[in-house]
Design a protein around this motif. Structure first.
Motif, PDB file in Angstrom:
ATOM      1  N   ASP A   7      66.703  35.349  71.624  1.00 41.81           N
ATOM      2  CA  ASP A   7      67.091  36.642  72.197  1.00 41.81           C
ATOM      3  C   ASP A   7      67.749  37.522  71.130  1.00 41.81           C
ATOM      4  O   ASP A   7      68.641  37.071  70.414  1.00 41.81           O
ATOM      5  N   LYS A  26      69.014  41.663  76.797  1.00 42.36           N
ATOM      6  CA  LYS A  26      67.839  42.235  77.444  1.00 42.36           C
ATOM      7  C   LYS A  26      66.539  41.982  76.686  1.00 42.36           C
ATOM      8  O   LYS A  26      65.468  41.951  77.297  1.00 42.36           O
ATOM      9  N   ASN A  34      60.010  39.510  75.278  1.00 46.74           N
ATOM     10  CA  ASN A  34      60.574  39.372  76.613  1.00 46.74           C
ATOM     11  C   ASN A  34      61.639  40.439  76.835  1.00 46.74           C
ATOM     12  O   ASN A  34      62.642  40.489  76.122  1.00 46.74           O
ATOM     13  N   TYR A  35      61.402  41.293  77.836  1.00 50.24           N
ATOM     14  CA  TYR A  35      62.329  42.382  78.149  1.00 50.24           C
ATOM     15  C   TYR A  35      62.820  42.215  79.577  1.00 50.24           C
ATOM     16  O   TYR A  35      62.022  42.121  80.515  1.00 50.24           O
ATOM     17  N   ARG A  36      64.137  42.163  79.765  1.00 48.80           N
ATOM     18  CA  ARG A  36      64.749  41.995  81.082  1.00 48.80           C
ATOM     19  C   ARG A  36      65.641  43.204  81.376  1.00 48.80           C
ATOM     20  O   ARG A  36      66.853  43.152  81.123  1.00 48.80           O
ATOM     21  N   ARG A  65      66.512  40.190  87.555  1.00 55.68           N
ATOM     22  CA  ARG A  65      65.397  39.538  88.243  1.00 55.68           C
ATOM     23  C   ARG A  65      64.020  39.958  87.724  1.00 55.68           C
ATOM     24  O   ARG A  65      63.013  39.413  88.171  1.00 55.68           O
ATOM     25  N   LYS A 100      61.269  40.500  84.578  1.00 54.09           N
ATOM     26  CA  LYS A 100      60.914  40.070  83.223  1.00 54.09           C
ATOM     27  C   LYS A 100      59.577  40.706  82.846  1.00 54.09           C
ATOM     28  O   LYS A 100      58.565  40.510  83.527  1.00 54.09           O
ATOM     29  N   GLN A 133      56.704  41.222  79.787  1.00 57.43           N
ATOM     30  CA  GLN A 133      56.282  40.470  78.599  1.00 57.43           C
ATOM     31  C   GLN A 133      55.036  41.066  77.938  1.00 57.43           C
ATOM     32  O   GLN A 133      53.912  40.675  78.251  1.00 57.43           O
ATOM     33  N   TYR A 175      58.715  39.402  88.864  1.00 58.52           N
ATOM     34  CA  TYR A 175      59.940  39.699  89.601  1.00 58.52           C
ATOM     35  C   TYR A 175      60.325  38.473  90.406  1.00 58.52           C
ATOM     36  O   TYR A 175      59.557  37.986  91.244  1.00 58.52           O
TER      37      TYR A 175
END
Length: 352
Positions: free
Chosen positions: A267, A271, A311-313, A317, A319, A321, A350
């Motif tokens: 990471d 995020k 990976n972006y959050r 809840r 994600k 990609q 989600y």
């Protein structure tokens, strides 16, 4: 009684996720489906990949008390054809897992499960990008892995850092029903040498089809948390399978497959993250790839892939990609007339 049912449901947990994607395959498959590919195999199309719903109330593991629980999960969407194992039984097409669970107060607690259970093999989960570092699935998951199977399983910790699992089920590939009188035995030993490392050793042996063909093999999974500022983690998967059967259309009636995979992910901040995967499946006899996932019948091949995923959050809840993947095969024209391809796109999950 009705009150008991209400109490059980109150103690149960409902969870799941919804997953969708868009991907483009540079080999431009004429039928719109990428050979030898999972999940996002519909090239140049928006896809509802998975809708998973799980209802469960696990048994409490205790050295001194009996306990009973259950787990039911259903999978819908385009990917469900790879994930569920109905075995041709009406009403089971959407079932991913369904089992009863019991704690027997022996030692530190003997965990017993009976029903349809997901595989003990492979580093990657069949839930795909919702839980895996990468969105797409590596070649190993399908070609040297196996679907859910119906049987009974016992697990028990040997020491604080070592546990053992033994399962008796229908064949390695047969799912809910089998084509012979034989059964398959799977075993798994989990080891935690330290807080940051883990190792899992898997084995399988059993008759696989009506001709009595013997399938056997072993697998090593291992992972480590490197403990850097990027929460950098790494994992590997090494597998070997051999299949001896008069029904396998190969010289000598025997097929061997070797596969290896390596994952590295981390990471940048809370995020944004990244994941890199490389894998190879060597199926020199054709027993594990020929005629599968759109591949034409072939005498054997080596498959290679390298994948970069971001990976972006934006919220806890959700994600997202974006991903680019390179694939290569030693089987001439195996990818819809091409020997190599790039697949580029984006997936989103989600969780609830």
């Amino acid at each position: 009684e009705e009150g008991d049912i209400g109490s059980i449901l109150m103690d149960s947990k409902l969870s799941g996720f919804v997953m969708a994607s868009y991907f483009y395959d540079s080999s431009s498959p004429a039928d719109g489906t990428s050979n030898g590919y999972l999940w996002n195999d519909n090239s140049n199309e928006f896809t509802i990949n998975k809708i998973k719903v799980t209802l469960e109330n696990p048994a409490t593991i205790s050295p001194s008390e009996w306990g009973v629980g259950y787990h039911i999960s259903a999978m819908f969407g385009a990917d469900s054809r790879f994930l569920n194992s109905a075995g041709g039984l009406p009403g089971m097409d959407d079932i991913r897992q369904a089992y009863l669970e019991m704690n027997v107060p022996v030692g530190q607690g003997l965990n017993v499960k009976a029903g349809q259970l997901i595989s003990l093999w492979n580093f990657e989960s069949g839930d795909g990008g919702a839980v895996n570092p990468n969105f797409s699935q590596g070649n190993q998951w399908f070609f040297t892995g196996n679907p859910p199977g119906t049987g009974v399983q016992v697990s028990h910790p040997i020491t604080e850092n070592v546990d053992f699992t033994l399962r008796l089920q229908n064949g390695f590939y047969s799912g809910a029903t089998d084509g012979n009188d034989g059964k398959t035995i799977l075993s798994s030993i989990g080891i935690k040498p330290s807080e940051s490392t883990w190792v899992k050793l898997n084995g399988v042996v059993g008759e696989e089809n009506a001709s009595g063909g013997l399938l056997s093999g072993g697998q090593m999974l291992a992972g480590v948390n490197l403990g850097t500022d990027f929460n950098l983690q790494a994992a590997t998967e090494l597998s070997y399978l051999t299949w001896e059967s008069a029904s396998v259309a190969i010289p000598g009636d025997r097929a061997d497959a070797l596969s290896a995979g390596l994952w590295l992910w981390g990471d940048f901040n809370e995020k944004f993250g990244f994941a890199v995967r490389g894998d190879i499946v060597s199926d020199r006899d054709g027993g594990f790839t020929s005629g599968l996932l759109g591949f034409p019948a072939n005498p054997g091949q080596d498959l290679y892939s390298a994948t970069l995923t971001f990976n972006y959050r934006p919220i806890p809840r959700l994600k997202i990609q974006p991903e680019i993947r390179y694939d290569s095969t030693s089987f001439a024209g195996g990818f819809d007339g091409e020997d190599e391809r790039l697949t580029v796109g984006i997936g989103a999950s989600y969780m609830f």
